[in-house]
Design an enzyme around this catalytic site. Structure first.
Site, short mmCIF file in Angstrom:
data_model
loop_
_atom_site.label_atom_id
_atom_site.label_comp_id
_atom_site.label_asym_id
_atom_site.label_seq_id
_atom_site.Cartn_x
_atom_site.Cartn_y
_atom_site.Cartn_z
N CYS A 86 51.07 80.24 56.67
CA CYS A 86 51.40 80.74 55.34
C CYS A 86 52.10 79.66 54.53
O CYS A 86 53.15 79.16 54.95
CB CYS A 86 52.29 81.98 55.40
SG CYS A 86 52.69 82.57 53.75
N GLY A 132 37.53 83.00 52.84
CA GLY A 132 37.84 82.13 51.72
C GLY A 132 36.79 82.36 50.64
O GLY A 132 35.70 81.82 50.70
C1 LIG Z 1 48.07 88.02 47.58
C2 LIG Z 1 47.70 87.42 48.90
C3 LIG Z 1 48.52 87.65 50.01
C4 LIG Z 1 48.21 87.10 51.25
N1 LIG Z 1 49.01 87.36 52.32
C5 LIG Z 1 48.68 86.87 53.54
C6 LIG Z 1 49.46 87.19 54.68
O1 LIG Z 1 50.43 87.94 54.62
N2 LIG Z 1 49.08 86.66 55.88
C7 LIG Z 1 47.99 85.84 56.02
O2 LIG Z 1 47.68 85.41 57.12
N3 LIG Z 1 47.23 85.53 54.94
C8 LIG Z 1 47.55 86.02 53.72
N4 LIG Z 1 46.76 85.71 52.63
C9 LIG Z 1 45.59 84.83 52.81
C10 LIG Z 1 44.30 85.61 53.00
O3 LIG Z 1 44.35 86.41 54.15
C11 LIG Z 1 43.08 84.67 53.09
O4 LIG Z 1 43.24 83.83 54.20
C12 LIG Z 1 42.91 83.79 51.87
O5 LIG Z 1 43.28 84.48 50.71
C13 LIG Z 1 41.48 83.25 51.69
O6 LIG Z 1 40.54 84.28 51.56
P1 LIG Z 1 40.05 84.86 50.13
O7 LIG Z 1 39.69 83.71 49.28
O8 LIG Z 1 38.89 85.75 50.46
O9 LIG Z 1 41.19 85.62 49.58
C14 LIG Z 1 47.05 86.27 51.38
C15 LIG Z 1 46.24 86.04 50.27
C16 LIG Z 1 46.54 86.61 49.04
C17 LIG Z 1 45.64 86.34 47.88
#
Ligand SMILES: Cc1cc2nc3c(=O)[nH]c(=O)nc-3n(C[C@H](O)[C@H](O)[C@H](O)COP(=O)(O)O)c2cc1C
Ligand SMILES: Cc1cc2nc3c(=O)[nH]c(=O)nc-3n(C[C@H](O)[C@H](O)[C@H](O)COP(=O)(O)OP(=O)(O)OC[C@H]3O[C@@H](n4cnc5c(N)ncnc54)[C@H](O)[C@@H]3O)c2cc1C
Ligand code: FES
Lengths: 315, 265
Positions: free
Chosen positions: A132, A248
């Site tokens: 994170c 992603g």
């Molecule tokens: C608002 C928000 C909160 C997130 N919180 C977490 C989290 O608590 N733990 C985690 O492993 N990833 C967290 N992520 C990352 C997502 O799980 C993911 O890995 C990342 O957003 C890429 O995927 P996406 O482009 O489909 O969103 C968060 C992403 C967003 C946008």
């Protein structure tokens, strides 16, 4: 013709490869009006820490070209409240439940969390969020555990020692070379790799010369990061034996397929859940339709099925 | 009624002034209550990506009205849509203004700038209800042009008092000055305050209400990614810990908010 969408991740049987990404699906209950949650391959809950965290100051999100920046800062109620008030809903769904965990300052917290969760039957797997970008690890050689292969291996190994559950290690794309980190997680005993967490980024309001979110740096997600994520899945797939959960910028069936073809065994839908809370259900239907149309007997045969490039990369 | 995504046809789309638009959507929402909002998708595809939160301005038999200001990419795309086009919305979302608090009292509606938008729905609701006294609407804006919905509040049956920063209409000064005077009069006895506007304005309304010992409810704004309680992007610090503006709000009892730690935007 029938088509088989099921996949295995460690000891988990997923009826299809579509999961939802930690932090983008709350604790699943938030989405119950929008889709039949039981159709999902698995649910991953918002990262939980031992103690409650109130997260970062506001504003915490802002829109960027085809994506968004966030600096939530792992806000969560802490393990005890999580177990009492958040987990029960997701536990009753009857689909694999993956709990994302993180340490705040001491990696030993991963072990403590894993020990506590070992006794919770409804939890099928742990996802180690060592990536994170919105929490800083005091005293570590790198800002994130997942930026250091040795630290990655040590954390995974320490959790492996105390947990019989499936372990998924979630990695950060904010590294020069993702392969040695993924290999380190594998060597530590991880059953799977989740790729990618958010890319660090900035967005400035020029008029005020200030960051648009309260923190100067946040995590970028959404379609904007997809090519980076697909590339990393492809790189890692050729160098490790354990399955990859790709994510992603997935927003539809075709973007999900990109990840499978690059080497992912399963995929997670993240930011797209915000825009279209029912999107994961549609991706499941879309994958089935795609498999039938193309006479694919098992979705597993798609993993890593990218046609060899005409120009082979060196080495 | 379950909250879902709806494709709603634009029945009418009017330009109120250079920056403000009134959109009527074919979305019958009999369950919607004043203070709730919808998440609107501007454009199709990934850019802009996120939905935009907009309050329900009025409810009619056939649909809902949104009154919005064009401030950026998303609202500009919305403004370009013609009647007959469809927009994707999710809602109604959030908790509205608690109406029981107005029983036997005089509701004081305080709107700053665009904050007047959701208060029209509230005014229409209040004046339709029995055992609620005639509402007073205190409206403030930078200039006369920024004063919105004055007619709508009057038509709904409110007594309207206005203030502008430059004195071009009504009292010169902030709308909070109007409230201060009102609370210094006998009207205080039986008042309940409902307010929507910029955070600093809501903060001063809370202070005035607190001093006068009058109940106040405020509708907060926050940058929202999901609008359904999943991302934790919109949280606000309250006496009971962090709460989500989208799901636990947007309307809160003013004394619940830790104003000192409020959003600087
Ligand atoms: C608002 C928000 C909160 C997130 N919180 C977490 C989290 O608590 N733990 C985690 O492993 N990833 C967290 N992520 C990352 C997502 O799980 C993911 O890995 C990342 O957003 C890429 O995927 P996406 O482009 O489909 O969103 C968060 C992403 C967003 C946008
Ligand atoms: C519960 C709620 C109700 C609202 N009701 C109304 C209404 O009835 N009428 C109206 O004109 N406006 C309303 N707003 C503000 C409105 O959401 C923003 O003006 C709008 O999102 C701007 O989008 P944009 O793309 O045009 O601007 P941009 O500045 O390009 O937007 C970029 C990003 O910032 C966010 N953003 C920008 N300004 C705000 C803001 N003030 N509050 C929250 N997020 C913002 C956008 O949603 C978007 O994600 C409301 C906001 C909230 C939270
Ligand atoms: S906007 Fe996502 S939790 Fe409120």
């Amino acid at each position: 013709m029938k088509t088989d969408l099921s996949v295995r991740i460690g000891s988990l049987h997923l009826k299809n490869p579509v999961m939802v990404a930690s932090g983008t699906f709350g604790y699943a209950e938030e989405f119950k009006d929008f889709l039949d949650l039981r159709q999902l391959g698995a649910v991953v809950t918002k990262t939980v820490t031992l103690k409650p965290r109130s997260g970062n100051p506001s504003p915490r999100t802002c829109e960027t070209p085809s994506g968004m920046l966030n600096s939530i800062g792992l806000e969560n109620p802490g393990l005890e409240v999580f177990l009492k008030t958040k987990l029960p809903f997701a536990a009753k769904l009857g689909i694999p439940l993956i709990v994302s965990i993180a340490s705040e300052s001491d990696p030993q917290e991963f072990v403590e969390l894993a020990c506590r969760l070992e006794r919770v039957k409804s939890v099928s797997a742990l996802e180690l969020n060592i990536s994170c970008p919105n929490v800083k690890h005091a005293g570590a050689a790198t800002a994130l555990i997942s930026q250091d292969p040795a630290a990655t291996k040590a954390v995974v190994r320490s959790v492996r020692k105390v947990s019989t559950k499936t372990i998924i290690t979630k990695l950060s794309p904010n590294v020069t070379d993702i392969v040695p980190i993924a290999q380190a997680a594998q060597a530590g005993g991880s059953d799977a790799i989740a790729l990618i967490n958010t890319l660090t980024g900035m967005c400035i309001d020029v008029r005020r010369r200030r960051s648009r979110i309260a923190m100067p740096v946040g995590g970028l997600s959404g379609p904007a990061v997809r090519p980076v994520a697909v590339r990393m899945v492809w790189e890692v797939y050729r160098k490790i034996k354990i399955p990859i959960i790709g994510m992603g910028g997935i927003i539809d069936t075709f973007s999900a397929l990109e990840f499978l073809i690059a080497g992912a065994a399963a995929i997670s839908v993240g930011t797209a859940n915000f825009v279209d809370p029912a999107v994961s259900g549609r991706i499941i239907a879309g994958l089935k339709e795609y498999a039938l149309e193309n006479k694919i007997a098992s979705v597993r045969s798609l993993t890593g099925s990218i046609v060899k490039p005409c120009v082979q990369p060196k080495k | 009624m379950k909250t879902r995504e709806h494709k709603a046809e634009i029945l009418a789309h009017k330009r109120i002034d250079e920056r403000v638009q009134l959109m009527t959507l074919a979305f019958p929402a009999p369950c919607a209550v004043p203070g709730q909002f919808v998440m609107v998708k501007a454009g199709v595809g990934g850019d802009p990506l996120l939905r935009r939160p907009i309050s329900i301005h009025r409810r009619t038999k056939t649909g809902i009205e949104l009154l919005y200001e064009v401030v950026g990419q998303g609202t500009a795309l919305l403004a370009a849509l013609r009647p007959g086009a469809e927009v994707s919305i999710i809602g109604p979302l959030g908790n509205g203004f608690p109406l029981v608090a107005a029983k036997g009292r005089t509701p004081v509606l305080v709107g700053g700038g665009m904050g007047a938008a959701p208060l029209v729905f509230l005014a229409e609701h209040l004046t339709a209800a029995a055992s609620i006294k005639q509402p007073v609407a205190l409206l403030g804006a930078h200039t006369k042009k920024g004063l919105l919905c004055v007619k709508a509040f009057r038509t709904a049956g409110c007594r309207v008092i206005t203030a502008t920063d430059d004195g071009s209409c009504g009292r010169r000064g902030f709308v909070s000055c109007l409230l201060k005077e009102l609370l210094e009069s006998t009207a205080r006895e039986n008042a309940v305050i409902y307010s929507c506007g910029p955070r600093p304005m809501l903060n001063s309304i809370y202070e005035l209400a607190d001093t006068a010992g009058v109940a106040a409810y405020v509708s907060l704004e926050a940058h929202m990614a999901c609008g359904i309680g999943a991302c934790l992007g919109c949280t606000v610090a309250t006496t009971a810990g962090n709460k989500r503006v989208c799901k636990d709000g947007p309307v809160f009892a003013a004394q619940e908010i830790l104003w000192g730690q409020a959003d600087e935007n």
